[in-house]
Scaffold this active site. Structure first.
Site, PDB file in Angstrom:
ATOM      1  N   SER A  71      41.016  49.888  42.658  1.00 19.94           N
ATOM      2  CA  SER A  71      40.077  49.021  41.955  1.00 19.94           C
ATOM      3  C   SER A  71      40.762  48.341  40.766  1.00 19.94           C
ATOM      4  CB  SER A  71      38.916  49.880  41.466  1.00 19.94           C
ATOM      5  OG  SER A  71      38.028  49.056  40.792  1.00 19.94           O
ATOM      6  N   GLY A  72      40.598  47.044  40.692  1.00 15.36           N
ATOM      7  CA  GLY A  72      41.183  46.298  39.579  1.00 15.36           C
ATOM      8  C   GLY A  72      42.603  45.845  39.852  1.00 15.36           C
ATOM      9  N   THR A  81      40.328  41.126  45.261  1.00 17.33           N
ATOM     10  CA  THR A  81      39.375  40.023  45.419  1.00 17.33           C
ATOM     11  C   THR A  81      40.019  38.703  44.985  1.00 17.33           C
ATOM     12  OG1 THR A  81      37.648  41.604  44.984  1.00 17.33           O
ATOM     13  CG2 THR A  81      37.046  39.298  44.832  1.00 17.33           C
ATOM     14  N   ASN A  86      37.503  47.845  36.249  1.00 17.06           N
ATOM     15  CA  ASN A  86      37.527  46.404  36.542  1.00 17.06           C
ATOM     16  C   ASN A  86      36.198  45.784  36.116  1.00 17.06           C
ATOM     17  OD1 ASN A  86      37.745  43.888  37.628  1.00 17.06           O
ATOM     18  ND2 ASN A  86      38.097  44.547  39.733  1.00 17.06           N
ATOM     19  N   SER A 120      34.333  44.480  39.525  1.00 15.25           N
ATOM     20  CA  SER A 120      34.756  45.339  40.632  1.00 15.25           C
ATOM     21  C   SER A 120      33.858  45.127  41.844  1.00 15.25           C
ATOM     22  CB  SER A 120      34.687  46.785  40.157  1.00 15.25           C
ATOM     23  OG  SER A 120      35.094  47.612  41.191  1.00 15.25           O
ATOM     24  N   SER A 121      34.484  44.924  43.006  1.00 16.94           N
ATOM     25  CA  SER A 121      33.687  44.766  44.233  1.00 16.94           C
ATOM     26  C   SER A 121      33.204  46.151  44.627  1.00 16.94           C
ATOM     27  CB  SER A 121      34.534  44.208  45.370  1.00 16.94           C
ATOM     28  OG  SER A 121      35.390  43.217  44.886  1.00 16.94           O
ATOM     29  N   GLY A 171      40.768  50.131  48.121  1.00 17.85           N
ATOM     30  CA  GLY A 171      41.993  50.853  48.472  1.00 17.85           C
ATOM     31  C   GLY A 171      41.775  52.344  48.327  1.00 17.85           C
ATOM     32  N   GLU A 174      41.350  55.798  47.017  1.00 19.75           N
ATOM     33  CA  GLU A 174      40.782  56.105  45.713  1.00 19.75           C
ATOM     34  C   GLU A 174      40.948  57.607  45.468  1.00 19.75           C
ATOM     35  OE1 GLU A 174      37.560  53.277  44.193  1.00 19.75           O
ATOM     36  OE2 GLU A 174      36.512  55.088  44.746  1.00 19.75           O
TER      37      GLU A 174
HETATM   38  N1  LIG Z   1      46.670  36.909  40.359  1.00 18.41           N
HETATM   39  C1  LIG Z   1      45.986  37.158  39.276  1.00 18.41           C
HETATM   40  N2  LIG Z   1      46.157  36.396  38.204  1.00 18.41           N
HETATM   41  C2  LIG Z   1      45.458  36.627  37.074  1.00 18.41           C
HETATM   42  N3  LIG Z   1      44.570  37.599  36.924  1.00 18.41           N
HETATM   43  C3  LIG Z   1      44.351  38.404  37.963  1.00 18.41           C
HETATM   44  C4  LIG Z   1      45.034  38.218  39.192  1.00 18.41           C
HETATM   45  N4  LIG Z   1      44.607  39.176  40.035  1.00 18.41           N
HETATM   46  C5  LIG Z   1      43.703  39.910  39.355  1.00 18.41           C
HETATM   47  N5  LIG Z   1      43.537  39.445  38.122  1.00 18.41           N
HETATM   48  C6  LIG Z   1      42.650  39.998  37.066  1.00 18.41           C
HETATM   49  O1  LIG Z   1      42.297  41.293  37.407  1.00 18.41           O
HETATM   50  C7  LIG Z   1      40.882  41.438  37.519  1.00 18.41           C
HETATM   51  C8  LIG Z   1      40.552  42.365  38.662  1.00 18.41           C
HETATM   52  O2  LIG Z   1      40.878  41.778  39.879  1.00 18.41           O
HETATM   53  P1  LIG Z   1      40.011  41.987  41.201  1.00 18.41           P
HETATM   54  O3  LIG Z   1      38.576  41.880  40.911  1.00 18.41           O
HETATM   55  O4  LIG Z   1      40.570  41.085  42.217  1.00 18.41           O
HETATM   56  O5  LIG Z   1      40.339  43.432  41.547  1.00 18.41           O
HETATM   57  P2  LIG Z   1      39.965  44.213  42.868  1.00 18.41           P
HETATM   58  O6  LIG Z   1      41.220  44.715  43.424  1.00 18.41           O
HETATM   59  O7  LIG Z   1      39.161  43.333  43.729  1.00 18.41           O
HETATM   60  O8  LIG Z   1      39.116  45.378  42.305  1.00 18.41           O
HETATM   61  P3  LIG Z   1      37.890  46.100  42.985  1.00 18.41           P
HETATM   62  O9  LIG Z   1      38.442  46.980  44.028  1.00 18.41           O
HETATM   63  O10 LIG Z   1      37.297  46.836  41.856  1.00 18.41           O
HETATM   64  O11 LIG Z   1      37.049  45.046  43.485  1.00 18.41           O
HETATM   65  C9  LIG Z   1      40.363  40.064  37.753  1.00 18.41           C
HETATM   66  O12 LIG Z   1      39.058  39.927  37.264  1.00 18.41           O
HETATM   67  C10 LIG Z   1      41.357  39.232  36.977  1.00 18.41           C
HETATM   68  O13 LIG Z   1      40.992  39.201  35.628  1.00 18.41           O
HETATM   69 MG   LIG Z   2      37.325  43.283  44.358  1.00 16.42          MG
END
Ligand SMILES: Nc1ncnc2c1ncn2[C@@H]1O[C@H](COP(=O)(O)OP(=O)(O)OP(=O)(O)O)[C@@H](O)[C@H]1O
Ligand SMILES: [Mg+2]
Length: 1110
Positions: free
Chosen positions: A107-108, A112, A157, A160-161, A387, A389
């Protein structure tokens, strides 16, 4: 020329982990850190992209970057998510291979974001057009909607999704998007009713309360204040950098673009509001007579409002919170719920309501974005799933178990597909396949999903079993069934190995996942797997008068009562994961492994332990090993030769033959050991990264040498060009200088020559002048002498000629006389005596005839005033000519007069008479000639003013005018009407018309006027007559000439009277009563103006001053 670049250029660390040498976890981490510190967040493992979350926006997602990566080979540029997206899109479009992009990470870690980057890249590079753009827009706008309802702020996050998402994007044969299908997995619905510390509920609740208008909130019976709702945790309701109100507008807009109708949006918001209201319902115990506690709703207001929102009968829901009906076969047993059960029921309802709403949203979005055509599609799937966890404190529950199971399955297909791909490539390239040792996690998957004795099957069995079922009984079951499994660990299992393992609590079991060991606490497994919602509640929901709610609870339909238990959560998840895996297996996988660099959501921080942990459970080392199992590096012959051709003299600078032969020559020349590489059909396979780096190092050195050589040649060329330029310039400068010097010298010589020349010419000219002057004097002397001589000669000759002429003339005269005499003597006898007269008469006659005929044609006009007359032709006709002129004039006048009427004649006669009286006598006369004599100036008979006066006249008025009667005392004038008839002169008052004086004409003796231009006249009366009593009249009139003429005429025509005398003199006497006054006219000075002034000088003199006419 296109510049060929490579991933190997300007690498920070290594861009591809496969090239890591030596390969160890530490070097792996070191490489990641090195690259992360240099803002290189992407690194490859073969075709897998590792993505580190930068937690800041990097300038690497611009449209320029999209263009840079578009249509470039994967290894051509430095690692980027766009390279992977491009590779996937191109093989989908060009090779007709369905693709899937699997994004994993904790997460984070940025999954996404990565999925959105892939989608935006594909949207940017695929076809364009109105329809295509609409599809793209709908696909992209589905994200904000799902994120609002499925994402929440967690400690890891802010966005977070809380669900797994798999989206199939469908393309046509050209690669244009047609639509998509979204599948969602396991929404974390427990979050609806309870959130861990520091976390929030799903975004949509906060967005609705902050962003909706007052009106909307009123309709939904909501307050803006978060604290009013039990389900909304307050400690982190407001998140930094998250604008809920703005996001609400974005979501509403996105829903509109995706195709939600306005009433659908309203229904969705009503459900969201209902969940909030549901959370506020509280229960209190009420003791019953049988000693049991029954729950009652504390405050029914929220229940009422919720029921109003959803159109549910309040009593039905109220009862559903107090009773539970269990149906078994044909029996219905109703039991009361205690307070705890009521809360359980309430939360279950809230969770179900929300999770079903979320699933409905996904279905609804799918309806909108599904491809419209039925033609064969190519598909690109994007999987954004949670992923692995692992909570380090062992607080892993049912959700983690499910999630990790999913990741285990993904790892399995990753290994399967990677190896399969590797194997396929070896076969394609004709390289012998050597078996690769790797860890196959199928055994772990089996432990979880086996239908007979898998953990999920055990859990289901336990849940369905009659009797008391608890989490402990489930653990007991596991201990008996799975104890033997080498990846299962439990303290209570018969396997004595863990009996003393204190890190393994009694209420837990541990699984050795491929990515590491995970300790699961069994608490809640049974409950969560059951996912129970009391039937009374679903039936109450079904009865709702709300279109959406009814759809969400189909099992509540009493007509379709199903006594079978609904499938468990575990079962459902296993089934959907199975479907997903089957789906993914048919596609070409592309992996993005996301890594979170730190726990602080901060940029530039690389927490090694955290990353190491992720590297482990993502199985990245395993990835590299599998990838390196055969050959670490492979490259097509052309780019390989292009890159290294400078290392061998035979291939540098150009290799003419096939690329493969070139590479062979190159490798032989470099003496690379044969076991280090193999030749495939189109690629060279390099076993060890060492070999590649050896080549790279040699290339680097060689490039340096080449650079020196190029530099040397360039410098030489530059210096030579410089020198040649200088030389060229020197010649030009010298030429210009010489020309200048010669010009100067020439100028000097030229001016000196001119001076010498001018002196010489002067001297010569003076000499010549002297000669010419002498010559001229000589010529003049000669001429003078000659002139004198010729003069003498000429005079002499003239005298001689004159003498001769005189003599000749005398001879001629004498001869003529002699001849005349002789002729006259001869011819006298032939002439008649009167011949001369006849000739004379004839000549005269002829002349007169000519004269008259000429006169006829030159006669002047008939106007009497025409003074023209033709000129006299012969002197002797002078008298005749003058006489003829006079006769002609008289005749012309006669003719003219004959045209006159009688009146006109009278007028002319009057004028004639005036002329006779005054011409050349009075200066006033000439001005009167052109004025016609009008007579009656006052129009006395017509003018009504003088009617009385006119009627008093017994004769016809010949003249009526206004005159000035001169006052004899002072010489001033008084206006009087002057009337003249045949018999009398009448003077009357001008204003009244009263007759002042009437003088019969016989009483007038004479009239006196001056010679000047004044209008004064004196009427002198016969002495002794009746009229003479007052004396003579001295009058003045502008029409003097006319008045006197008329008076004179009347006198001339009257038989009984003498003609009136007209005295013209500048001094005359006027009889005023007794006195005789002399009226004297003098020429007035010009200063007096034009007016005539009359002054009485003394008793006997009245002086009239007349302005001079000159
Ligand atoms: N390529 C990137 N460039 C800039 N910031 C990023 C990038 N990827 C992620 N982030 C930052 O990290 C934060 C978390 O990313 P994201 O929501 O995609 O995580 P996740 O893997 O989908 O988490 P979760 O599993 O909780 O959904 C985003 O809100 C953004 O601020
Ligand atoms: Mg996500």
């Amino acid at each position: 020329m296109e510049v060929k670049t490579s991933l190997l250029d300007n690498m920070i660390g290594v861009g591809d982990m496969v090239l890591l040498e030596p390969l160890s976890e530490d070097s792996f981490l070191e490489n990641l850190k090195n690259r992360f510190d240099h803002s290189e967040i992407y690194t490859y493992i073969g075709s897998v992209v590792i993505s580190m979350n930068p937690y800041r926006s990097l300038p690497i997602y611009t449209p320029d970057k999209v263009e840079e990566y578009r249509n470039r080979n994967f290894y051509e540029l430095s690692p980027h998510i766009y390279a992977l997206a491009d590779e996937a899109y191109r093989s989908l479009r060009d090779q007709d291979k369905d693709q899937c992009i699997l994004i994993t990470g904790e997460s984070g870690a940025g999954k996404t974001e990565a999925s959105k980057l892939v989608m935006s890249y594909v949207a940017a590079v695929c076809g364009k057009g109105q329809e295509v753009n609409k599809v793209k827009e709908q696909l992209l706008q589905s994200n904000p909607v799902l994120e609002a309802f499925g994402n929440a702020k967690t400690v890891r996050n802010d966005n977070s999704s809380r669900f797994g998402k798999y989206m199939d994007i469908e393309f046509d044969f050209k690669g244009d998007p047609l639509g998509g299908v979204i599948s969602n997995y396991l929404l974390e619905k427990s979050r609806v009713v309870k959130q861990p510390r520091g976390e929030r509920n799903f975004h949509v609740f906060y967005q609705l309360l902050s962003g909706a208008s007052d009106d909307t909130l009123k309709k939904l019976k909501l307050y803006r204040d978060f604290s009013k709702y039990n389900y909304l945790s307050l400690d982190s309701a407001v998140v930094n950098g998250l604008d809920d109100a703005a996001n609400f507008r974005t979501v509403r807009n996105a829903m509109q673009i995706v195709g939600f109708m306005e009433d659908e949006v309203q229904s969705v918001l009503e459900l969201v509001a209902a969940v909030l209201k549901l959370g506020n319902i509280e229960f209190k115990p009420e003791s019953r007579c049988n000693g049991t506690d029954e729950s009652r709703i504390k405050d029914k207001n929220d229940l009422k409002e919720m029921c109003e929102l959803l159109g549910i009968e309040q009593s039905v829901l109220e009862r559903a919170f107090s009773y539970r009906t269990v149906e078994a076969k044909m029996e219905k047993v109703s039991t009361t719920l205690n307070v705890a059960q009521a809360y359980y029921a309430r939360d279950a309802l809230a969770k179900n309501l929300y999770s079903r709403l979320f699933s409905w949203l996904v279905t609804r979005i799918n309806e909108s974005i599904k491809a419209q055509t039925k033609t064969r599609h190519k598909v690109m799937g994007v999987l954004d799933i949670y992923g692995f966890e692992i909570f380090e404190d062992g607080d892993n529950s049912f959700e983690q178990f499910i999630i990790n199971y999913c990741n285990e399955k993904l790892q399995q297909i990753f290994i399967e597909l990677t190896l399969r791909e590797e194997q396929e490539e070896y076969v394609r390239e004709g390289i012998e396949w050597t078996n690769i040792e790797y860890f196959n996690n199928a055994i772990i998957c089996d432990l979880i999903e086996n239908n007979q004795n898998g953990i999920l099957a055990m859990l289901d069995e336990e849940c369905l079993r009659p009797g008391t079922v608890t989490d402990e009984t489930f653990l007991d079951k596991l201990n008996t069934v799975c104890a033997e499994h080498q990846h299962f660990e439990s303290r209570l299992s018969k396997n004595s190995k863990f009996l003393n393992d204190h890190s393994l609590p009694h209420s837990c079991f541990r699984i050795q996942h491929y990515a590491g060991k995970v300790l699961y606490r069994v608490e809640g497994f049974v409950d969560k797997n059951n996912d129970l919602l009391y039937r009374d509640l679903s039936q109450a929901m079904y009865k709702a008068n709300h279109s959406l709610i009814k759809q969400l609870f189909p099992e509540g339909n009493p007509a379709k009562v199903n006594l079978k238990r609904p499938p468990t959560a575990g079962f459902q998840f296993k089934a959907s994961v199975g479907t997903l895996m089957r789906n993914l297996q048919t596609k070409n996988p592309n992996y993005i492994r996301c890594i979170k660099p730190n726990d602080k959501k901060a940029s530039h921080i690389f927490t090694e332990s955290l990353v190491r942990h992720q590297v482990r459970y993502l199985g990245l080392m395993e990835n590299v090993r599998v990838r390196r199992a055969g050959y670490a590096f492979r490259q097509a012959y052309e780019p390989c030769l292009e890159r290294y051709k400078m290392l061998c003299k035979r291939t540098w600078p150009h290799w003419r033959g096939p690329a493969r032969e070139g590479v062979e020559v190159l490798m032989a020349d470099l003496q690379v050991p044969a076991e280090e590489f193999s030749y495939g059909r189109s690629k060279i396979f390099i076993r060890n990264p060492r070999t590649l780096f050896f080549l790279e190092e040699r290339r680097r050195q060689c490039l340096q040498d080449l650079a020196t050589l190029i530099q040397k040649i360039y410098r030489g060329w530059k210096c030579r060009s410089q020198f040649l330029l200088l030389k060229q310039s020197q010649i030009v400068v010298a030429a210009w200088y010489r020309r200048y010097a010669q010009q100067k010298k020439y100028q000097r010589i030229k001016s000196a020559t001119t001076v010498v020349q001018s002196y010489t010419r002067g001297w010569q000219a003076r000499k010549l002048l002297r000669e010419l002057k002498y010559q001229k004097r000589c010529e003049e002397a000669a001429t003078t002498i000659a002139a004198y001589w010729h003069g003498t000669q000429a005079r002499r000759e003239l005298r001689r000629l004159k003498e001769e002429a005189r003599r000749k003339h005398a001879v001629a005269v004498i001869w003529a006389y002699w001849q005349g005499l002789k002729v006259r003597r001869e011819y006298r006898k032939y002439f008649r005596a009167n011949a001369g007269k006849k000739i004379y008469d004839f000549t005269i006659q002829r002349i007169l005839q000519k004269y008259f005929l000429g006169l006829k044609s030159t006669m002047p006009s008939m106007s009497p005033i025409d003074k023209n007359w033709p000129a006299r032709p012969y002197l002797f006709l002078d008298g005749t000519h003058t006489e003829l002129r006079r006769i002609f004039h008289l005749w012309r006048c006669k003719k003219y007069r004959s045209q006159f009427t009688e009146e006109k004649k009278a007028v002319y006669e009057e004028k004639l008479e005036a002329s006779e009286i005054f011409k050349d006598k009075k200066a006033l006369y000439p001005s009167s000639v052109s004025q016609p004599f009008k007579g009656d100036y006052l129009e006395i008979s017509k003018n009504p003013k003088y009617q009385k006066l006119s009627s008093a006249m017994d004769e016809k008025v010949l003249l009526a005018d206004v005159v000035n009667k001169i006052n004899r005392a002072n010489g001033k004038g008084t206006a009087r009407i002057f009337l003249l008839t045949k018999k009398s002169v009448v003077l009357a008052d001008q204003k009244t018309g009263q007759v002042k004086a009437s003088v019969p004409l016989p009483d007038l003796t004479s009239v006196s006027v001056s010679t000047q231009s004044d209008g004064f006249f004196a009427l002198k009366l016969k002495e002794g007559s009746a009229s003479a009593v007052k004396g003579d009249f001295l009058l003045s009139s502008e029409h003097l000439i006319e008045i006197i003429t008329k008076l004179h005429r009347i006198g001339a025509t009257a038989a009984d009277r003498e003609q009136l005398n007209v005295d013209i003199s500048d001094e005359f006497l006027v009889q005023f009563k007794q006195d005789k006054v002399c009226v004297k006219f003098i020429q007035g000075a010009p200063k007096n103006g034009n007016s005539v002034s009359c002054k009485r000088k003394n008793n006997r003199l009245l002086e009239v001053s007349v302005p001079s006419t000159a």
